[in-house]
Structures are given as C-alpha cells and as structure tokens.
Design an enzyme around this catalytic site. Structure first.
Site, PDB file in Angstrom:
ATOM      1  N   VAL A 114       1.194  -3.426   4.131  1.00  0.00           N
ATOM      2  CA  VAL A 114       0.591  -4.754   4.337  1.00  0.00           C
ATOM      3  C   VAL A 114       1.994  -5.655   4.722  1.00  0.00           C
ATOM      4  O   VAL A 114       2.174  -6.568   5.286  1.00  0.00           O
ATOM      5  CB  VAL A 114      -0.510  -5.695   3.650  1.00  0.00           C
ATOM      6  CG1 VAL A 114      -0.321  -6.033   2.779  1.00  0.00           C
ATOM      7  CG2 VAL A 114      -1.238  -6.760   5.114  1.00  0.00           C
TER       8      VAL A 114
ATOM      9  N   SER B 144       1.032  -0.755  -0.240  1.00  0.00           N
ATOM     10  CA  SER B 144       0.864   0.043   0.062  1.00  0.00           C
ATOM     11  C   SER B 144       0.857   1.216  -0.257  1.00  0.00           C
ATOM     12  O   SER B 144       0.160   2.493  -0.344  1.00  0.00           O
ATOM     13  CB  SER B 144      -1.039   0.209   1.217  1.00  0.00           C
ATOM     14  OG  SER B 144      -2.010  -0.996   0.867  1.00  0.00           O
TER      15      SER B 144
ATOM     16  N   LYS C 290       0.605   3.419  -2.514  1.00  0.00           N
ATOM     17  CA  LYS C 290      -0.582   3.744  -3.129  1.00  0.00           C
ATOM     18  C   LYS C 290       0.207   5.514  -3.536  1.00  0.00           C
ATOM     19  O   LYS C 290      -0.958   6.423  -3.897  1.00  0.00           O
ATOM     20  CB  LYS C 290      -1.994   4.851  -1.684  1.00  0.00           C
ATOM     21  CG  LYS C 290      -2.391   2.671  -2.474  1.00  0.00           C
ATOM     22  CD  LYS C 290      -3.073   2.213  -0.811  1.00  0.00           C
ATOM     23  CE  LYS C 290      -3.811   0.883  -0.828  1.00  0.00           C
ATOM     24  NZ  LYS C 290      -4.163   0.427   0.533  1.00  0.00           N
TER      25      LYS C 290
ATOM     26  N   TYR D 179      -3.445  -2.231 -10.133  1.00  0.00           N
ATOM     27  CA  TYR D 179      -3.444  -1.968  -8.798  1.00  0.00           C
ATOM     28  C   TYR D 179      -2.132  -3.198  -8.243  1.00  0.00           C
ATOM     29  O   TYR D 179      -1.611  -2.847  -7.101  1.00  0.00           O
ATOM     30  CB  TYR D 179      -4.735  -2.626  -8.401  1.00  0.00           C
ATOM     31  CG  TYR D 179      -4.311  -2.519  -6.638  1.00  0.00           C
ATOM     32  CD1 TYR D 179      -4.818  -0.819  -6.152  1.00  0.00           C
ATOM     33  CD2 TYR D 179      -5.335  -3.236  -5.487  1.00  0.00           C
ATOM     34  CE1 TYR D 179      -4.124  -0.571  -4.430  1.00  0.00           C
ATOM     35  CE2 TYR D 179      -5.262  -3.186  -4.032  1.00  0.00           C
ATOM     36  CZ  TYR D 179      -4.769  -1.645  -4.444  1.00  0.00           C
ATOM     37  OH  TYR D 179      -4.932  -1.701  -2.882  1.00  0.00           O
TER      38      TYR D 179
ATOM     39  N   TYR E 142      -4.472   4.099   7.890  1.00  0.00           N
ATOM     40  CA  TYR E 142      -6.077   3.609   7.921  1.00  0.00           C
ATOM     41  C   TYR E 142      -6.954   3.720   9.355  1.00  0.00           C
ATOM     42  O   TYR E 142      -6.818   4.747   9.893  1.00  0.00           O
ATOM     43  CB  TYR E 142      -6.374   2.143   7.904  1.00  0.00           C
ATOM     44  CG  TYR E 142      -5.063   1.380   6.543  1.00  0.00           C
ATOM     45  CD1 TYR E 142      -5.901   2.176   5.303  1.00  0.00           C
ATOM     46  CD2 TYR E 142      -3.803   0.086   6.720  1.00  0.00           C
ATOM     47  CE1 TYR E 142      -4.798   1.361   4.539  1.00  0.00           C
ATOM     48  CE2 TYR E 142      -3.484  -0.298   5.961  1.00  0.00           C
ATOM     49  CZ  TYR E 142      -3.568   0.829   4.060  1.00  0.00           C
ATOM     50  OH  TYR E 142      -2.951   0.359   3.628  1.00  0.00           O
TER      51      TYR E 142
END
Lengths: 304, 304, 304, 304
Positions: free
Chosen positions: A257, A65, A68, A191, A239
């Site tokens: 992760v 992630s 991103k 992705y 998050y």
C-alpha cells in the site's frame, strides 16, 4: 527488445512523468498520507547480474505488504509446508483487509491478505520474541538483497499501530477462532514493524533475485520454494485485482500500500517498482502501468 | 528431461494405473455418472510439431467446461475486449456453479465459472441462432485442432438440459439482472451443447496449440489474445481450486467436469489430459496429479 | 378512541390523499406497472362483527405475496407442523427475492420470502395437480372471507410467468438442492396464479378474521395455528423491513408487492389496506403509514 | 388460568427439575463456564403489583446481554431516536457475535447483537467517563427495579475482558468504519462491565415492570418508548433464534448468555427467568421452555 533495457526504462520514466492521473495515496496510515503521489522509480536486476534503473529508483519507501513475501519465505524455511494447515493458497475474491470469510471458513484464504499474513507472522513468533522475529525477517531481507542497511521505519510502524483498527480486529478475530497462538498485541506489533521496512526499488530488485531464480542470487530459498512463492504471488499478490494484474502484466508480483511492487520474471529478472498513488484495489496505479509496459516491451510475460 | 517425453508418459500411465484412489465421477449429469473413474489418458503436442501420448489418449470424452475456453476465444475474435463490460477477470473465490455473488455484483467474476460462461455464450448468440453459434464454436475447434470429426454428443446435452437446474437458475438470475440478452432457454440450450463436445486427449492437445503459441499452430487467435487466455486459465481455470493447481502444477489449465484438463505450457507444449474421477473442487483428481508429475519432470512450470 | 373508527378512517383517507409522496409502483410485473400509485383503501373488520372502511376499500387489487399466508394456512391444515423440516421460521435479513442464503443453508429461512413460499406451494402440490392446489387455496380464501366471488386474474399470472426470472431462478435452484419435489414449471405456474388472486380491502379484512381470532370468524384454522401465523407475520411479514414495521406499527402483517397489507390486531380486528406505491423494502408506502396511524389512534399495538 | 399463578410456577419448577437435558453452559467466559447448568428460577411481577416466584428466583446471575435493554433505554432517554442513525432496527439473520455484515453495511443491524450494543454503549460514553456511564446504567436499573443493591460482578467483567476477543474485534472493526467515537478500550471496558451486572429473577422482573407498562411501575421510560423496546425485543431479542422464540412463546424477550431471560407480557406482567444451560442459539434452553409453558398456561401471547 530492439533498444537496451536501460534505454527503455529511461524512456518509460519520462513518459510516466508526463501523465496526469497518478491515483491516490493511501489515507489510512497517517505517516503515508502526506507522501506526494506523483513519484516513480523502477529497478531491474537481470539474469546476467546487471541492474538497470530509472526515476527515484534509490529512494526508500515503506514496503508494507511486500514484506508478506519475505515473512512467508522465512516461515517456509523454518517449518516448511505445514504452514498450509493454518492458511490457504486460494485467491480470496475479497479486499486485502476483508474479515467476513473468517466467519465461515477455518483459515484465511491465502498468506497475502492481511488475515493470512497475521497468521504467518504469528507462526514466526512461535518460541521467539517480536524482536527476534523481526531480526529474522530483516536478516532474510539483508541476505537476499546483499544489503545490511535495510531497516525498519519505526515512526511508520507506530503510526500504523495507533490507527490500524482493521488489522487489530483481524488479529483478535483470528484469536477468537483459535488460529492465533500468541497474544494479538505481540503479533500486531511484529506485523506493523515488518510492514514498515523501508527499501528502495534497487534494494527490492536485489532482494527478489532468489525468488526469480537468477544465477548467482543468494541462497535464501530453494528453487522449488521460489516457484511456489511465484505461483502464490501470481494468484493472490494483488488481492482482488490479481486477475486484472495477471491479464495485463503476466508476471507474479506483490504490491504494497506504500506504492511498491515486487515483480518477478522467473529466470530472467527481478524488478522493483514504486509509485505511491494507488488504484481502486489498493495497488500502485502507475506502478501497474509501468509493469505492463515493461512486459509488453520485453516479452517477459510467462503466458507466451 | 533425461528420458524422452514419450518414455515418461508411458511410465506415468503405468504408475497412475497402480493407484487406488481415483476420485469420484460427477453424479449430477446422468450421462456422465455411469463412466468408470479409473481411466486415464494424456497427449502432449510439442513445439517441434511432435505428439507424445499414453493411456486412453485417443478415447473421446465430454469436454464440458473446457469448452468455455473455445467459446471465449470465439467471442473475443468477434467482438474483442468489450466482453469485459459483461464479465470480470478475477477469481471468484467460490464454487464453479455459485450464484450468490450475482446478488451483489453487477457481472459474473470471470468467464470460466458457469455464470460467466453463460454470459459469454449469450454474447455469441447476438444476431445468430443457437445452431449458428454452435457451428461457430465447433468451427473454431475444428480449425484449432485441424480435425473436422470433432462433434457434439447430443445425448449428453439432452441429459444435462433435463437435470441442469443449477445452470437454469443461473441463466434466469442473469436475465433478471439484465445481463442476458437472449431467451434463457436459447442460451442454456447452446451452453449444454457446447459442453457436450466430445474430444480425445490428442484432439484437445492439438486444439490448444494456438493458445500455447506453438510454431505452426493454426491461426485461430493472436499471440496477445493467447497470452490473456492463459492468464485467465491460470487465475480462474480450476475454480476455487485454481490456487492449489497453480501452486502444484504451475501452468495455465482449464478443467471440465468430464475429467478433462487442457494444460498449456506457453511456447513449449499443449497438453490434453483425461481421467474422469474428480477431486473436491470438481477437477480431475488423477489428471491434476499427472499434470503435477509432468511439470516436475519437464521443468515447464512458468514460475521457474 | 374518542371518535368512532369509521370517522377516523374517513379522516385518515382524507389526510392521506393530501400527501405528495406515494412511493413507486413495482415495475417488474408488467401488468402492475401501469397502476397509478396514488390510490388508497382501508377496511377494518372488528370483534363486534362490524366493518368500517374508507377510500377504495372495495376496489380489487392483486394480493401477490399476501397469498403466502393463505397457502401456508392451507398446508398447515393439511400436513401440520412438519412443513418446518423444509422451511425455517427466522427472519432472513435479506430481500424478499434473495437467493444467496440457499447456497449455504439447507432450507429457506421462512415461508414469506419467495424461496420459502415456493417450497410451501410445492408441498401443496404433493399428490395433486396445479388446478387442484389452486382450488384448495381459493377454497380457503372463499371460506375465510365468506365470499366465493374472489378469483384469480389470469392476465396478471401470465404477465408474471413471462417475466418472473428471479422466481424461476429460485425454483430451479431449490430443485437443484433437492428441496422441490415437483417440476419447477408446475410449482411456478401455481405460485404465479396464487399471487394473482384479486381481492379488495374489504375481502382481505374478512379473510383475516380467523387469523385475528375474531368471534364468529369461519373456522378455517385453530387458535394455536392463528397465533403462530401471527408470530411469523410479525417477524417475517415485511421481509427486511419487518423490524421497522414492528417498531412503527406494532402489529403482525403481511405485505404484497401489489400494495396490499393484511394487518392483524389479535382478538380485536382484521384489517385490509391497499396503496400501490411501494417503499424501498417493496412494501406499500402509504399503506404502512396508514397502519401506523391506525395503531397510534386505536392503541392496538401488541407491544403495550 | 384455573390454578393460581404461584401454583403454576411451583409445578413448573418441579417439572423442569425432572428433565434430563439442560443444554450447555457458555464456555467462552471463564467465570461462567464453571456454573452448573441444571439450575432454574422464575419470578413474575403482575399488573396487580404482586410477585409470584419459584426455584432459584432470588439467586443472582450474570445478566450479560439483557443489559443491552437497559443501556438502550438509558441512551434513548438521553438522545432519543437519533441513535437509529448509528444502528438499525432489523433482525440480522446472523449470530449474536457476527461481524460479516459490518463489511458491507454502514451500521449494525440492531442494538441487541453485540456490534450494535457496542455502538449504543459508545453513544452513552459521549462526554462522560466509563465510570459515569456505568453509574448511569446501574442507576437506571436501580430505579427500574427499586433496588439499589444490584451491582456489577467485577471478576466476571475482568474474565470477559481477558478473553472476549470476538468483542474486541467487533469494537476495532466498528472503529475502522468510523462508527465508534471513543477509544475501543473504553467502550469494551464499559461493555464488559454492563454485561457483568448481577441480578436475580425477582430483580429482573421488577426492573422490567416499566417496559411491560405495569401500573405503578417506576417512571423510567415513556409508554411509547416501552412499546418500541418490546418491538425490538420481539424481533431481535434472541438473535437468530428470535423467530423460533416468537413462534413458541409469543412474547418480547431478551436473553443473556448467562442463562437469563427478561420476558415482557405488555400490560400484564414482567418476568425474570434463569437457567444457565444454553441452546444452539445461545439462549437459555430450559428458560425458553419455561417461557413457552408460561404463555401456554396464561394465554399471555400477544398473538392471540
């Protein structure tokens, strides 16, 4: 600090390796499930152009992630702030892979939860193929890190494509809401590949210099845009554990992760941390502790 | 900045007064509903001990939810970090007066949404009367601002007590969950009175100096605690508009429905802003714009 | 049936008393918490004017939420179907005391969850005092059951008023949404008293005859209205356990947290059941099993 | 009834055709979007073995979600009540294609919302191919209706497969929760084909005879199972409009987005209705009105 940064990192690495609880490795991506949790690396690129490091700082890992941030930066460079018509800028208060808010709201809460990241990747696919979109993301990373060897681990990407049903659900749900413009398969393929970029802590620290606004960093994004990326990372980068991270660490960061954390001390340093065991929020357990120790030692918290 | 801070504030005040859209005053507190929205004041206490100001900087207003910062600081001073067993530290992703998360979670998400603030006030009532609890909050504010004239507007408190059904619902719901230890009536009475503290921008800026860690600020809280308060304000200080505020302003802040904002530039300045017209999130419309202009001019954003 | 109804009830009572697991008595109403769970009564008023019964069929208990049926019938008799502008007719999918749907929807889902029942009671208070409203509800019950001795247990009402924080929260939340027209204190006082009506299984069976459309029943409501009440009871009468009750029992019913169930076999019988131990949905555990056995034996299920 | 059933249906058809508002055809399945909304048919199979009909009663239409009843009946016949470990029996309180409850609950609320129906279809695929599963569903329908001509419209199935992103999302989400045992593509393929079964009102009325428990109906399911299917249809057959349907019609029924309704009057009649314009809940607008008129005329409501 009374000791040098390098001395501190060396000591930090030693102390962390004496710990017993390393958290648990993510189980839902088969290629990552076999990694030993008790590994740790850290690298700090400083404003004076230096680089301090300790532990497995040069060992590659799946950034997941953290990608991103780079994809968002690429999209902002291409279409600017109009991306915010498709994705919000608020903490979601929910898990990274949550879907329920899509049922009542018109756009994902922010670009760092999975639903929002899929929309950002979809935007990058406008008028170009997945290959070209991935080339653009990798190009951004290559330039930002000054290292063309950074590459995608295709086995990780394929592993995730075969098992990432939560992400597949998110993409099709977004499609059903009209907030995906390309075929879900193309968006998901892109992705999963961007998430499978492999980097080391050193490469991550180098890639973050522009976001930290360090002197001499490659010109991959403007200062104003870097400032906004930092705000987003601070509010949404971990998050539903973002509040806890801000409270304990006090710096913008983005976790993956795979156990990586890109940590930004604006104007001072860009930091790459890696330890694959995760806490309950899906963020690196020991990586978060290392980040906390680092800001305590250096006083780099943006909060005084 | 190329101009002095005072010159900038004077210009800012002039520019803002030329604007047409001031947002709308909160309607749900009768005593506040009659206030003209097109008012504006700003005061900036700086690290050198100076104070710049413009507009209605010395006019008193109802600080409302800004009081949550002072109550939390009082409670932290009294019982320390154990308050976090009763209230979380994460953005809620919901409105300031939201109740639904209490149905599935064991504690309010953070101390700045109403549910969380009621728990903090309840904690302060442990072993003391509402009068003593209010005296403690006021005492904190008096010391922090160095001004014993700051007082509670009892008509505002009574106005809210008579009409604050959403807050009454929250208190009784918390009681039914076992997360309120005193009678809801006592907690609500104390809460409505703390919200009715009247302060001016100048007084607010003075009261925030310790949180900003300015040299010479009264010793009302430790640097570590100030740092954590700032983290909480950055992540949760503007409810479900916190992400937008961080993105645009880049400083920790706490808004009140009376139109006030306490804005903290760690190590640099403590800022009080007031303009009673609100945006859709219930935060001061023009106050947010002023905060954004101030950080753009000064470069005080913590994000680089 | 091959045996008489009375013989069956006598056998059912004997079998139930041999059971070990009676569920748990509701703890949140102090006056009810002390009741022994292993009690059971049943009374069946049949179309031929007869009454069969077994167990503690003449022992009084607190009807609690069963009162919602009588209050709704009273309101329908007074203002007719316009009540549906203030409360819906759909199963809520949530607990009986749930509040979260009020945050996004304009009216409670149905008149049998607590939020909806408060609105119905509020409607009954339009233009009359709590005393008069309670007199109207009691009057309806007296006429329907043909028994003027039915009364309110004021100690239960006061016990609930002192501890019913969930209901107090619901009333104030409804007030804040504009869907309560009288002072929450008045609505709650009336509601707690209607819930504290004490009846026996026999009285309950008699009171339900008009809803069952039995020949010779007192004319307290039209056949069309009785039909609609039955539909509401079938869909919503057991909260988020309504589906399970319909699946197992196949008759409209309304449960109360005191352990009572009013069960309607349209055109055939009106049944009162009581056993104070509750299942996970807050409905009588043994009462539900008795209802299931009764319909299995009699073939009274409306579903064939 | 004072007129014959046939006379009533003829009059009903005439009255309905005089109406102006027919609702809107579902737009999200391309093959269905082109159908004219102002069509109507009704067929009633009665306990005496007769069949009355009116309007377009013999015109085929896509039964869509009505197929969920037949698939569930097939699965119950195969594995019995253990299906309830994978899907609940409660009204969901949400839309037919809702996903949010899957995020907090361990199984779909009931077998008639899309998430639940996908689980039922997945169960039928255990140990057999999609072709065999579809053959089993069709076989059930053929036997129940006594008509082997009933078939699947493959163009509708393919149209839905290409555009049914909401269902694709549901299947993958269920897979990520471990509540799908076969590949989502296989489950979806089977599901889209079962929904594309084409039947007329007459065929539907015939197929429902066993569920209605009519004398002489084919022995496709036991009386106890039929009773439970009726309970499920009454509580959940019209999604979040089930309460309204029960209130107005008073009979178990299952709607499809193609405009069909299978309506059951236990022991009395099995009814097929079709009118493709939909109301806000996604149920046939004129079909619901026809059902309401039919029960008003016949007194077939199960609620007295």
């Amino acid at each position: 600090m009374t000791v040098t940064l390098q001395d501190f990192l060396t000591r930090l690495d030693r102390e962390i390796r004496a710990e017993a609880d390393w958290g648990e490795v993510a189980r839902y991506i088969p290629e990552l499930a076999g990694i030993a949790p008790d590994q740790f690396g850290i690298a700090v690129a400083t404003a004076d152009g230096g680089m301090a490091m300790a532990g497995d700082a040069e060992k590659g890992f799946s950034i997941q992630s953290i990608s991103k941030v780079f994809t968002l930066a690429s999209v902002l460079g291409r279409i600017g702030e109009q991306i915010w018509t498709r994705v919000g800028r608020e903490p979601s208060g929910s898990r990274f892979d949550s879907i329920w808010q899509l049922e009542t709201e018109d756009r994902p809460r922010n670009p760092f939860i999975n639903a929002g990241a899929l929309v950002v990747t979809d935007e990058l696919l406008t008028g170009r193929s997945p290959q070209d979109a991935l080339a653009e993301i990798l190009g951004f990373v290559h330039t930002a890190a000054g290292d063309d060897d950074i590459h995608i681990d295709r086995e990780v990407a394929q592993s995730e494509a075969a098992t990432g049903h939560r992400n597949i659900a998110l993409a099709h749900y977004l499609m059903s809401c009209g907030n995906l413009h390309n075929a879900p398969e193309l968006v998901l393929g892109t992705y999963f590949h961007q998430c499978a970029i492999e980097m080391s802590c050193v490469q991550l620290a180098l890639a973050g210099r522009a976001i930290a606004g360090l002197p001499g960093a490659p010109l991959v994004l403007s200062r104003a845009r870097a400032r906004r990326l930092n705000a987003l990372m601070m509010l949404c980068g971990h998050y539903d554990g973002s509040g806890d991270f801000a409270f304990r660490v006090g710096l913008p960061g983005k976790s993956g992760v795979g156990g990586g954390i890109l940590l930004i001390a604006p104007g001072r340093a860009s930091i790459g941390i890696w330890s694959p065991g995760l806490n309950v929020f899906g963020n690196s357990h020991m990586g978060t502790r290392a980040a906390e120790a680092l800001t305590r030692e250096t006083g780099w918290s943006v909060f005084g």
